[in-house]
Design a protein around this motif. Structure first.
Motif, PDB file in Angstrom:
ATOM      1  N   PRO A  89       0.727  -1.284  -0.046  1.00 35.88           N
ATOM      2  CA  PRO A  89      -0.201   0.093   0.124  1.00 35.88           C
ATOM      3  C   PRO A  89       0.663   1.264  -0.076  1.00 35.88           C
ATOM      4  O   PRO A  89       1.928   1.324   0.593  1.00 35.88           O
ATOM      5  CB  PRO A  89      -0.806   0.175   1.289  1.00 35.88           C
ATOM      6  N   THR A  90       0.226   2.372  -0.489  1.00 31.76           N
ATOM      7  CA  THR A  90       1.059   3.536  -0.662  1.00 31.76           C
ATOM      8  C   THR A  90       0.075   4.637   0.017  1.00 31.76           C
ATOM      9  O   THR A  90      -1.108   4.826  -0.402  1.00 31.76           O
ATOM     10  CB  THR A  90       1.415   4.068  -2.129  1.00 31.76           C
ATOM     11  N   PRO A 132       6.512  -5.732   1.173  1.00 28.45           N
ATOM     12  CA  PRO A 132       5.285  -6.317   0.869  1.00 28.45           C
ATOM     13  C   PRO A 132       4.655  -6.877   2.269  1.00 28.45           C
ATOM     14  O   PRO A 132       5.236  -7.376   3.044  1.00 28.45           O
ATOM     15  CB  PRO A 132       5.354  -7.075  -0.195  1.00 28.45           C
ATOM     16  N   ILE A 133       3.116  -6.587   2.195  1.00 28.87           N
ATOM     17  CA  ILE A 133       2.347  -7.339   3.397  1.00 28.87           C
ATOM     18  C   ILE A 133       1.518  -8.350   2.725  1.00 28.87           C
ATOM     19  O   ILE A 133       1.084  -8.278   1.448  1.00 28.87           O
ATOM     20  CB  ILE A 133       1.543  -6.412   4.240  1.00 28.87           C
ATOM     21  N   THR A 134       1.343  -9.491   3.467  1.00 27.62           N
ATOM     22  CA  THR A 134       0.185 -10.494   3.110  1.00 27.62           C
ATOM     23  C   THR A 134      -1.170  -9.746   3.617  1.00 27.62           C
ATOM     24  O   THR A 134      -1.125 -10.028   4.784  1.00 27.62           O
ATOM     25  CB  THR A 134       0.678 -11.727   3.550  1.00 27.62           C
ATOM     26  N   ILE A 135      -1.944  -9.438   2.716  1.00 35.49           N
ATOM     27  CA  ILE A 135      -3.297  -8.963   2.974  1.00 35.49           C
ATOM     28  C   ILE A 135      -3.890  -9.717   3.832  1.00 35.49           C
ATOM     29  O   ILE A 135      -4.620  -9.428   4.862  1.00 35.49           O
ATOM     30  CB  ILE A 135      -3.876  -8.169   1.686  1.00 35.49           C
ATOM     31  N   VAL A 136      -3.998 -10.949   3.288  1.00 34.80           N
ATOM     32  CA  VAL A 136      -4.820 -12.200   4.027  1.00 34.80           C
ATOM     33  C   VAL A 136      -4.364 -13.349   3.213  1.00 34.80           C
ATOM     34  O   VAL A 136      -4.163 -13.333   1.893  1.00 34.80           O
ATOM     35  CB  VAL A 136      -6.048 -11.905   4.034  1.00 34.80           C
ATOM     36  N   THR A 137      -4.391 -14.344   4.015  1.00 32.44           N
ATOM     37  CA  THR A 137      -4.214 -15.565   3.233  1.00 32.44           C
ATOM     38  C   THR A 137      -5.562 -16.479   3.537  1.00 32.44           C
ATOM     39  O   THR A 137      -5.836 -16.595   4.746  1.00 32.44           O
ATOM     40  CB  THR A 137      -3.178 -16.490   3.762  1.00 32.44           C
ATOM     41  N   ARG A 138      -6.421 -16.683   2.624  1.00 34.42           N
ATOM     42  CA  ARG A 138      -7.544 -17.110   2.996  1.00 34.42           C
ATOM     43  C   ARG A 138      -7.748 -18.492   2.281  1.00 34.42           C
ATOM     44  O   ARG A 138      -7.561 -18.716   1.262  1.00 34.42           O
ATOM     45  CB  ARG A 138      -8.747 -16.348   2.456  1.00 34.42           C
ATOM     46  N   THR A 139      -8.171 -19.658   3.133  1.00 37.73           N
ATOM     47  CA  THR A 139      -8.424 -20.871   2.590  1.00 37.73           C
ATOM     48  C   THR A 139      -9.706 -20.926   1.821  1.00 37.73           C
ATOM     49  O   THR A 139     -10.815 -20.682   2.597  1.00 37.73           O
ATOM     50  CB  THR A 139      -8.274 -22.150   3.515  1.00 37.73           C
TER      51      THR A 139
END
Length: 195
Positions: A170-171, A184-191
């Protein structure tokens, strides 16, 4: 420059820096999550029809088989990303850019950028619909049946534990100009799919 002018300039710079830090801090508190995956198609076949390979009609099987033979199996869908600014964060967070990469089964696939300015008020949520389009054949091997099952899992239509994640930078806009997250960030990891 006189001492008074120097002090005034230093105070202004300090206030601007403080405002920038406040904006950066506000965006760091925003919680990003993957929302609904919808409006999807695999080689022109609606993902709502694809619970598994065995649920396809003969015409749909032929269409997908031809696409696999051509090594061009387009999967497209809309992925909703939710950005929640907690009520405890008293400052609105303004994001001006979101560079992202889509991961399926922990494999990097496509990348892109959202260049829309979004302001997330304190206690508010913004939904960012992101259109994804990729050729599954560029990232996954296997027969048509396996590729159909990957697409169905992405859409959450079967129990295959395919993982979907976005890694993003994000900026934010600040009084001293745009500032990007340093990593970088992992916004989400969703199964998706599964119980």
């Amino acid at each position: 420059m006189t001492r008074k002018m120097w002090l005034g300039a230093a105070l202004t710079a300090g206030l601007v820096g403080c405002a920038a830090l406040q904006q950066f801090s506000a965006l760091r508190q925003v919680v990003f999550t993957l929302g609904r995956i919808g409006t999807g198609r695999l080689a022109g076949v609606s993902l709502t029809r694809i619970a598994s390979y065995s649920t396809l009609s003969a015409t749909e099987v032929a269409r997908i088989t031809i696409a696999v033979a051509r090594k061009d199996l387009p999967l497209d869908f809309v992925l909703d990303v939710h950005a929640d600014n907690p009520v405890e964060n008293k400052v609105a967070a303004t994001m001006v850019r979101l560079a992202w990469s889509l991961y399926l089964d922990d494999k990097q696939t496509i990348s892109g950028v959202v260049d829309t300015s979004l302001t997330i008020p304190s206690g508010g949520q913004v939904v960012i619909p992101m259109r994804m389009r990729l050729n599954l054949m560029e990232f996954f091997d296997g027969p048509a049946e396996d590729l159909v099952n990957i697409a169905a899992a992405v859409a959450g239509l079967n129990t295959d534990p395919t993982r979907v994640s976005l890694r993003a930078v994000p900026t934010i806009n600040t009084p001293i100009g745009p500032i990007a997250y340093p990593t970088p960030i992992t916004i989400v990891t969703r199964t998706v799919g599964g119980p």
